[in-house]
Design a protein around this motif. Sequence first.
Motif, PDB file in Angstrom:
ATOM      1  N   ASN A  48      30.008  40.712  51.394  1.00  0.00           N
ATOM      2  CA  ASN A  48      29.790  39.313  51.033  1.00  0.00           C
ATOM      3  C   ASN A  48      28.656  39.138  50.032  1.00  0.00           C
ATOM      4  O   ASN A  48      28.552  38.098  49.386  1.00  0.00           O
ATOM      5  CB  ASN A  48      29.506  38.474  52.275  1.00  0.00           C
ATOM      6  CG  ASN A  48      30.718  38.353  53.167  1.00  0.00           C
ATOM      7  OD1 ASN A  48      31.850  38.405  52.698  1.00  0.00           O
ATOM      8  ND2 ASN A  48      30.493  38.221  54.457  1.00  0.00           N
ATOM      9  N   SER A  49      27.800  40.151  49.893  1.00  0.00           N
ATOM     10  CA  SER A  49      26.622  40.036  49.018  1.00  0.00           C
ATOM     11  C   SER A  49      26.834  40.641  47.641  1.00  0.00           C
ATOM     12  O   SER A  49      26.182  40.212  46.688  1.00  0.00           O
ATOM     13  CB  SER A  49      25.418  40.719  49.675  1.00  0.00           C
ATOM     14  OG  SER A  49      25.118  40.107  50.893  1.00  0.00           O
ATOM     15  N   ILE A  50      27.688  41.637  47.521  1.00  0.00           N
ATOM     16  CA  ILE A  50      27.862  42.271  46.205  1.00  0.00           C
ATOM     17  C   ILE A  50      28.667  41.350  45.292  1.00  0.00           C
ATOM     18  O   ILE A  50      29.457  40.527  45.745  1.00  0.00           O
ATOM     19  CB  ILE A  50      28.558  43.648  46.323  1.00  0.00           C
ATOM     20  CG1 ILE A  50      29.956  43.482  46.915  1.00  0.00           C
ATOM     21  CG2 ILE A  50      27.703  44.624  47.117  1.00  0.00           C
ATOM     22  CD1 ILE A  50      30.794  44.740  46.866  1.00  0.00           C
ATOM     23  N   GLU A  51      28.424  41.491  43.991  1.00  0.00           N
ATOM     24  CA  GLU A  51      29.087  40.626  43.016  1.00  0.00           C
ATOM     25  C   GLU A  51      30.608  40.820  43.049  1.00  0.00           C
ATOM     26  O   GLU A  51      31.353  39.844  42.985  1.00  0.00           O
ATOM     27  CB  GLU A  51      28.534  40.885  41.610  1.00  0.00           C
ATOM     28  CG  GLU A  51      27.067  40.504  41.464  1.00  0.00           C
ATOM     29  CD  GLU A  51      26.799  39.051  41.842  1.00  0.00           C
ATOM     30  OE1 GLU A  51      27.591  38.167  41.479  1.00  0.00           O
ATOM     31  OE2 GLU A  51      25.783  38.793  42.526  1.00  0.00           O
ATOM     32  N   GLU A  52      31.074  42.054  43.107  1.00  0.00           N
ATOM     33  CA  GLU A  52      32.508  42.307  43.150  1.00  0.00           C
ATOM     34  C   GLU A  52      33.134  41.687  44.401  1.00  0.00           C
ATOM     35  O   GLU A  52      34.227  41.118  44.336  1.00  0.00           O
ATOM     36  CB  GLU A  52      32.790  43.815  43.103  1.00  0.00           C
ATOM     37  CG  GLU A  52      34.265  44.131  42.977  1.00  0.00           C
ATOM     38  CD  GLU A  52      34.557  45.632  42.844  1.00  0.00           C
ATOM     39  OE1 GLU A  52      33.608  46.444  42.835  1.00  0.00           O
ATOM     40  OE2 GLU A  52      35.743  45.977  42.746  1.00  0.00           O
ATOM     41  N   GLY A  53      32.436  41.750  45.510  1.00  0.00           N
ATOM     42  CA  GLY A  53      32.932  41.149  46.746  1.00  0.00           C
ATOM     43  C   GLY A  53      33.035  39.634  46.629  1.00  0.00           C
ATOM     44  O   GLY A  53      33.995  39.032  47.107  1.00  0.00           O
ATOM     45  N   LYS A  54      32.049  39.028  45.970  1.00  0.00           N
ATOM     46  CA  LYS A  54      32.089  37.572  45.778  1.00  0.00           C
ATOM     47  C   LYS A  54      33.274  37.188  44.898  1.00  0.00           C
ATOM     48  O   LYS A  54      33.952  36.193  45.160  1.00  0.00           O
ATOM     49  CB  LYS A  54      30.786  37.086  45.137  1.00  0.00           C
ATOM     50  CG  LYS A  54      29.585  37.187  46.052  1.00  0.00           C
ATOM     51  CD  LYS A  54      28.322  36.792  45.313  1.00  0.00           C
ATOM     52  CE  LYS A  54      27.098  36.991  46.174  1.00  0.00           C
ATOM     53  NZ  LYS A  54      25.846  36.726  45.427  1.00  0.00           N
ATOM     54  N   ARG A  55      33.538  37.994  43.845  1.00  0.00           N
ATOM     55  CA  ARG A  55      34.681  37.701  42.968  1.00  0.00           C
ATOM     56  C   ARG A  55      36.002  37.844  43.727  1.00  0.00           C
ATOM     57  O   ARG A  55      36.893  37.007  43.600  1.00  0.00           O
ATOM     58  CB  ARG A  55      34.662  38.625  41.750  1.00  0.00           C
ATOM     59  CG  ARG A  55      33.574  38.297  40.739  1.00  0.00           C
ATOM     60  CD  ARG A  55      33.773  39.056  39.437  1.00  0.00           C
ATOM     61  NE  ARG A  55      33.771  40.490  39.602  1.00  0.00           N
ATOM     62  CZ  ARG A  55      32.693  41.278  39.490  1.00  0.00           C
ATOM     63  NH1 ARG A  55      31.523  40.745  39.204  1.00  0.00           N
ATOM     64  NH2 ARG A  55      32.790  42.583  39.648  1.00  0.00           N
ATOM     65  N   VAL A  56      36.107  38.911  44.516  1.00  0.00           N
ATOM     66  CA  VAL A  56      37.339  39.128  45.292  1.00  0.00           C
ATOM     67  C   VAL A  56      37.525  37.982  46.281  1.00  0.00           C
ATOM     68  O   VAL A  56      38.628  37.444  46.429  1.00  0.00           O
ATOM     69  CB  VAL A  56      37.294  40.493  46.018  1.00  0.00           C
ATOM     70  CG1 VAL A  56      38.363  40.577  47.095  1.00  0.00           C
ATOM     71  CG2 VAL A  56      37.452  41.619  45.017  1.00  0.00           C
ATOM     72  N   LYS A  57      36.448  37.589  46.940  1.00  0.00           N
ATOM     73  CA  LYS A  57      36.538  36.509  47.923  1.00  0.00           C
ATOM     74  C   LYS A  57      36.967  35.200  47.253  1.00  0.00           C
ATOM     75  O   LYS A  57      37.816  34.478  47.775  1.00  0.00           O
ATOM     76  CB  LYS A  57      35.180  36.326  48.605  1.00  0.00           C
ATOM     77  CG  LYS A  57      35.203  35.330  49.723  1.00  0.00           C
ATOM     78  CD  LYS A  57      33.865  35.272  50.424  1.00  0.00           C
ATOM     79  CE  LYS A  57      33.895  34.234  51.520  1.00  0.00           C
ATOM     80  NZ  LYS A  57      32.626  34.114  52.206  1.00  0.00           N
ATOM     81  N   ALA A  58      36.411  34.907  46.079  1.00  0.00           N
ATOM     82  CA  ALA A  58      36.784  33.685  45.363  1.00  0.00           C
ATOM     83  C   ALA A  58      38.257  33.726  44.953  1.00  0.00           C
ATOM     84  O   ALA A  58      38.974  32.728  45.083  1.00  0.00           O
ATOM     85  CB  ALA A  58      35.888  33.510  44.136  1.00  0.00           C
ATOM     86  N   ARG A  59      38.735  34.884  44.486  1.00  0.00           N
ATOM     87  CA  ARG A  59      40.136  35.013  44.090  1.00  0.00           C
ATOM     88  C   ARG A  59      41.050  34.827  45.305  1.00  0.00           C
ATOM     89  O   ARG A  59      42.051  34.112  45.240  1.00  0.00           O
ATOM     90  CB  ARG A  59      40.389  36.386  43.461  1.00  0.00           C
ATOM     91  CG  ARG A  59      41.843  36.598  43.025  1.00  0.00           C
ATOM     92  CD  ARG A  59      42.061  37.924  42.323  1.00  0.00           C
ATOM     93  NE  ARG A  59      41.579  39.081  43.044  1.00  0.00           N
ATOM     94  CZ  ARG A  59      42.254  39.725  44.005  1.00  0.00           C
ATOM     95  NH1 ARG A  59      43.452  39.317  44.342  1.00  0.00           N
ATOM     96  NH2 ARG A  59      41.735  40.773  44.605  1.00  0.00           N
ATOM     97  N   LEU A  60      40.671  35.445  46.424  1.00  0.00           N
ATOM     98  CA  LEU A  60      41.488  35.313  47.637  1.00  0.00           C
ATOM     99  C   LEU A  60      41.498  33.865  48.138  1.00  0.00           C
ATOM    100  O   LEU A  60      42.521  33.384  48.621  1.00  0.00           O
ATOM    101  CB  LEU A  60      40.987  36.257  48.727  1.00  0.00           C
ATOM    102  CG  LEU A  60      41.238  37.741  48.473  1.00  0.00           C
ATOM    103  CD1 LEU A  60      40.543  38.590  49.532  1.00  0.00           C
ATOM    104  CD2 LEU A  60      42.720  38.059  48.431  1.00  0.00           C
ATOM    105  N   GLU A  61      40.378  33.181  48.001  1.00  0.00           N
ATOM    106  CA  GLU A  61      40.332  31.775  48.426  1.00  0.00           C
ATOM    107  C   GLU A  61      41.233  30.907  47.551  1.00  0.00           C
ATOM    108  O   GLU A  61      41.894  29.993  48.054  1.00  0.00           O
ATOM    109  CB  GLU A  61      38.893  31.254  48.401  1.00  0.00           C
ATOM    110  CG  GLU A  61      38.084  31.758  49.567  1.00  0.00           C
ATOM    111  CD  GLU A  61      36.632  31.305  49.552  1.00  0.00           C
ATOM    112  OE1 GLU A  61      35.916  31.674  50.494  1.00  0.00           O
ATOM    113  OE2 GLU A  61      36.215  30.599  48.608  1.00  0.00           O
ATOM    114  N   ARG A  62      41.268  31.198  46.239  1.00  0.00           N
ATOM    115  CA  ARG A  62      42.175  30.445  45.354  1.00  0.00           C
ATOM    116  C   ARG A  62      43.635  30.686  45.757  1.00  0.00           C
ATOM    117  O   ARG A  62      44.426  29.750  45.823  1.00  0.00           O
ATOM    118  CB  ARG A  62      41.956  30.853  43.891  1.00  0.00           C
ATOM    119  CG  ARG A  62      40.720  30.239  43.241  1.00  0.00           C
ATOM    120  CD  ARG A  62      40.723  30.462  41.736  1.00  0.00           C
ATOM    121  NE  ARG A  62      40.809  31.856  41.360  1.00  0.00           N
ATOM    122  CZ  ARG A  62      39.770  32.684  41.241  1.00  0.00           C
ATOM    123  NH1 ARG A  62      38.546  32.246  41.468  1.00  0.00           N
ATOM    124  NH2 ARG A  62      39.944  33.945  40.880  1.00  0.00           N
TER     125      ARG A  62
END
Length: 183
Positions: A48-62
């Motif tokens: 949840n803290s790494i930048e790549e994880g944040k991007r993946v999480k945002a994409r999955l939320e979309r």
Amino acid sequence: MSNMQLSKSMSRLMVALMMAAAVILGGLSTASAQDVKIGYVDMQEALNSIEEGKRVKARLEREFQQRQQRLDAKQNEVLQMRQELEQQAMMLSEEARQERVMALQGRMQELQELYLQLQNELARQEAEATKGIFDKMRAIIRTIAREQSYTLILERTESSVLYAADGMNLTDELVRRYNTAHP
């Protein structure tokens, strides 16, 4: 196996490893036990803290929102059919009423199948997206262990690490190194 089930299995394995390590360490001399260096990381916190994880999480939320809209539209269709059936039930012949009840049940079945299909797709996408990240994290953890002479690095979960002294948590270092290596 879902990520949560896999994580729980891994937690149990880690607890078993910790217990085995304690038994082994208990049999070693005091001087050897003092050479043992143990750390831990919270993989979910790191994800949840790494930048790549944040991007993946945002994409999955979309993607989740798009699927949720599709599901909401289907659900509204079913609700409308049900309301129409309830309003018109007294005016319909028994045969017409049974036809509409069957049609409504078919739509409800389709809605349940769509819900399960969308949930499975989302879980599969999440597992695929995070697997690569976790693989990269494990490589970084191995590097940290070698560089800093750790004997054992555990994964922290709710049930696996109940107490640890200050300085044993390597999560921030993992996040820092991950973001540097994989911007």
